[in-house]
Design an enzyme around this catalytic site. Structure first.
Site, PDB file in Angstrom:
ATOM      1  N   GLU A 346       3.932   3.036 -25.103  1.00 17.18           N
ATOM      2  CA  GLU A 346       5.252   2.610 -25.050  1.00 17.18           C
ATOM      3  C   GLU A 346       5.600   2.063 -26.308  1.00 17.18           C
ATOM      4  O   GLU A 346       6.140   0.883 -26.476  1.00 17.18           O
ATOM      5  CB  GLU A 346       5.743   1.486 -24.009  1.00 17.18           C
ATOM      6  CG  GLU A 346       5.553   2.271 -22.484  1.00 17.18           C
ATOM      7  CD  GLU A 346       6.117   0.922 -21.566  1.00 17.18           C
ATOM      8  OE1 GLU A 346       7.081   1.408 -20.747  1.00 17.18           O
ATOM      9  OE2 GLU A 346       5.503   0.031 -21.613  1.00 17.18           O
TER      10      GLU A 346
HETATM   11  C1  ACM Z   1       2.208   1.333 -18.680  1.00 18.35           C
HETATM   12  O1  ACM Z   1       2.708   1.174 -17.468  1.00 18.35           O
HETATM   13  N1  ACM Z   1       2.935   1.012 -19.902  1.00 18.35           N
HETATM   14  C2  ACM Z   1       0.768   1.813 -19.083  1.00 18.35           C
END
Ligand code: ACM
Length: 723
Positions: A346
């Site tokens: 992310e």
């Molecule tokens: C995640 O849930 N961002 C690994």
């Protein structure tokens, strides 16, 4: 006996015929009784409350009676940890049964003259990926024998044995049986996020006890994120000093956790999430961020908000790698496991896009996308980890074209990503579908099969699926409710990863889960015992200074049929910025369980009742089910008045006042519907209309919780509407 027929009398023809028929009948009977016996033993195996269920088990005739004289002898070549595991086993069985074992010290020097429990292993196991954890367990009325290649396998055998303790009027016993067991997947873990909310050493060690009880072998600690840097660095102390509110593990504490895990045959996997999810690094060291002003976008603060935040490490400066070289060397020395998790998830790329130096670097080095730049960063990290004899692992995002095959991918975005990795020769781990922070039912997680038949992988590719991890992100948990989010659901995930894929009967899983839940509580889990504490906190007031059971009951009756909204709904309903570190986690959605046992039982009873009432042979079962339904419905119908009274001194309950009212009204409607069904009275159109309106209203979430009996009410209304 005087009147008995002489056995070898001279027989006339017709007597002979009778006698032959007798013999045939007797032998038939004995065959039948042999079969009966086998099926009885088989069905005894089915009633055992084992989780994970062993790969092979056969129950025999007889019982091993536990007694003061039951003593363990450890044989073979074990690691020291087996002595401590055997001692803990005796302590825990003693506490359960009240038996004061006369066992002497359990050390390599001590010998037991007449051991009734023999634990034998060939060699000291290594707490590492792929170690042999298989064992056999043989129980006869006289002896118990565990045999294993490694002491870690023997510890898994002891966990099975602890789940087998049974009782009858004569005392406690282990049923005679034979177990031959080994795990399906070598990596069976729990990821615990200690960054968003910090958990103390005691809380972490408690999880290790619980993981051992269900044969899990990995605790993956998510040690840094935007909300905190949770481990002492002696080399770069501003990381934990400035990035953590003073809430972090010292290295000494982490060594203690690693040792405690090792004693249970559990690996500790550290994760430092990079390059994104990394705000906490830059409070002390802003120069390694990708902010582009003279202050590198700082000063940075610990981020109280959750979500995908922008600060990201600067992958274009050599100083970054000098820093990481020192940091990872320090951490690689602290953590013994060969795997090291670098996160990788992310990164929104905003800081990179906004920084002209980084943009220039990307152009000059032919790195056209943020993914390409992140891959460049990962490769540099891989070099550092390899130099320190570690294997790199990370979330889905680190899997890009051309990364070396030695890395391991942890799939959180979907199973397809995991299969793609395996098809290209990468080892992979499943977390998608095991996100226990999302409040899904145990059934949902249990049926999340890593390798369903529909997936086409070669045997070699399938072997690259190493297992999975229950994933406990901590936005919504603090120490009071953590266990209730992990347990007992994670026991079902443990079974999915240990037992054969065909072990997937949901009703039977829930049956065994009840017993395992109690065992977990005995081992220290607070998932059940904290509920009364939380309820008392909600109803306590100057008028009710010390709430008794009766004071709490109206609230308890209501929350027992509620579940917290699923997936990411709570955060979405709250919206930013109303969703951050200091949000109280003692409210209604925190107190209710993720998988309401009461609602589940009610739904199952309703289903059985509606199916069986048309079948006259099931009349008795129908009546019993009907009585249960009526009892529940009466309770909920009458609950609203005392609940409203409670709100007068417990204002936090007002959020679910409407749930209480609707539950009461729906219960009345359901009682009416039952009566109409029983008396063959058809529902009128007006009744149906009002009931449907009520149902629609009751299906809406309140205080981030849902009423979980709605499918049962809808089925009942449908049945009465068909009349
Ligand atoms: C995640 O849930 N961002 C690994």
């Amino acid at each position: 006996m005087f009147f008995s027929r002489p056995k070898l009398a001279i027989l006339c023809g017709c007597c002979l015929l009778t006698s032959v028929l007798d013999v045939i009948a007797q032998s038939k009977n004995s065959k039948i009784s042999l079969l009966d016996n086998q099926s009885r033993l088989q069905s005894t195996a089915q009633t055992l409350a084992l989780m994970p269920f062993p790969s092979e088990i056969s129950v025999k005739e007889g019982k091993f009676r536990l007694a003061t004289s039951s003593a363990i002898q450890i044989q073979g070549n074990p690691h020291q940890r087996l002595y401590s595991a055997a001692s803990r086993f005796l302590r825990s069985v003693g506490n359960r049964t009240g038996i004061h074992f006369g066992q002497g010290y359990l050390t390599p020097q001590d010998t037991v003259l007449l051991p009734s429990i023999v634990v034998h292993c060939k060699r000291a196991g290594k707490v590492e990926f792929g170690e042999n954890e298989g064992y056999t367990l043989t129980v006869t009325p006289e002896t118990i024998t565990i045999q294993a290649e490694t002491d870690i396998g023997a510890i898994r055998g002891l966990s099975t044995l602890a789940q087998l303790v049974a009782s009858d009027a004569d005392g406690y016993y282990i049923p005679a049986l034979a177990v031959n067991d080994k795990p399906r997947f070598p990596w069976r873990g729990l990821m615990l996020d200690v960054a968003r909310h910090f958990f103390s050493v005691d809380v972490v060690k408690r999880q290790l006890d619980l993981l051992e009880a269900v044969k899990m072998n990995v605790l993956h600690l998510h040690l840094s994120d935007d909300q905190g840097f949770r481990l002492e660095s002696k080399l770069f102390p501003k990381l934990h000093e400035m990035g953590s509110d003073g809430q972090y593990f010292t290295q000494e504490e982490m060594r203690g956790i690693i040792r405690y895990a090792d004693e249970r045959g559990i690996r500790i996997i550290p994760e430092f999430d990079l390059p994104g999810h990394s705000t906490a690094w830059y409070i002390g060291y802003p120069e390694f961020s990708s902010g582009s002003t003279a202050t590198f976008g700082g000063p940075y603060k610990i981020d109280r908000r959750f979500g995908r935040n922008s600060p990201v490490m600067n992958p274009t400066k050599e100083e970054t790698y000098t820093f990481l070289d020192g940091f990872f060397k320090e951490m690689c020395e602290l953590f013994p496991d060969e795997y090291f998790h670098i996160g990788g998830d992310e990164n929104n790329g905003k800081q990179w896009a906004a920084n002209p130096d980084i943009q220039a670097f990307m152009k000059a080095n032919n790195l056209p996308t943020k993914e390409a730049l992140q891959n460049y960063f990962n490769k540099r990290l891989l070099g550092i980890l390899t130099k320190n004899n570690k294997k790199m692992m990370g979330w889905d995002e680190i899997f890009v074209e051309g990364v070396p095959k030695s890395i391991m991918i942890q799939s959180w975005q979907g199973k397809e990503a995991m299969y793609k990795a395996a098809r290209q020769g990468y080892t992979a781990l499943l977390s998608h579908g095991y996100y226990i922070d999302l409040n899904q039912s145990t059934e949902f997680h249990y049926l999340n099969e890593p390798l369903p038949d529909s997936v086409k992988l070669s045997p070699a590719e399938a072997k690259l699926i190493a297992g999975g991890e229950a994933t406990m992100w901590s936005e919504w948990v603090d120490k009071d409710i953590l266990d209730s989010r992990i347990w007992p659901r994670t026991a079902a995930i443990a079974e999915r990863l240990w037992s054969k894929s065909g072990q997937n009967n949901v009703a039977d899983m829930y049956r065994r889960l009840d017993a395992i839940s109690t065992l977990l509580e005995e081992k220290g889990s607070t998932h059940e015992r904290n509920v009364p504490v939380l309820l008392r906190r909600l109803v306590q007031s100057p008028q009710i200074p010390f709430p008794q059971e009766n004071d709490v009951k109206p609230l308890q009756n209501l929350i027992e049929v509620l579940e917290t909204v699923k997936e990411y709904k709570r955060g979405q309903l709250l919206g930013q910025p109303n969703y951050s570190t200091f949000l109280p986690l003692t409210s209604i959605p925190d107190v209710v369980r993720p998988d309401s046992r009461t609602a589940r039982h009610f739904r199952a009873t309703m289903k059985r009742y509606l199916q069986s009432r048309t079948n006259s042979t099931l009349a008795e079962a129908t009546d019993a089910d009907k009585a249960v339904l009526i009892r529940h419905l009466q309770l909920w119908k009458d609950n609203h008045t005392p609940f409203v009274r409670l709100i007068e001194t417990a204002p936090r309950l007002r959020d679910i006042e409407e749930h209480s009212l609707l539950l009461s009204m729906l219960s009345q409607v359901s009682l009416d519907a039952l009566s109409m069904l029983e008396n063959n009275i058809p529902a009128t159109p007006q009744w149906k209309e009002i009931t449907m309106l009520l149902i629609q209203r009751a299906k809406q979430p309140r205080a981030f919780t849902d009423i979980m009996i709605m499918p049962a009410v809808e089925d009942l209304v449908k049945a009465v509407s068909r009349k």
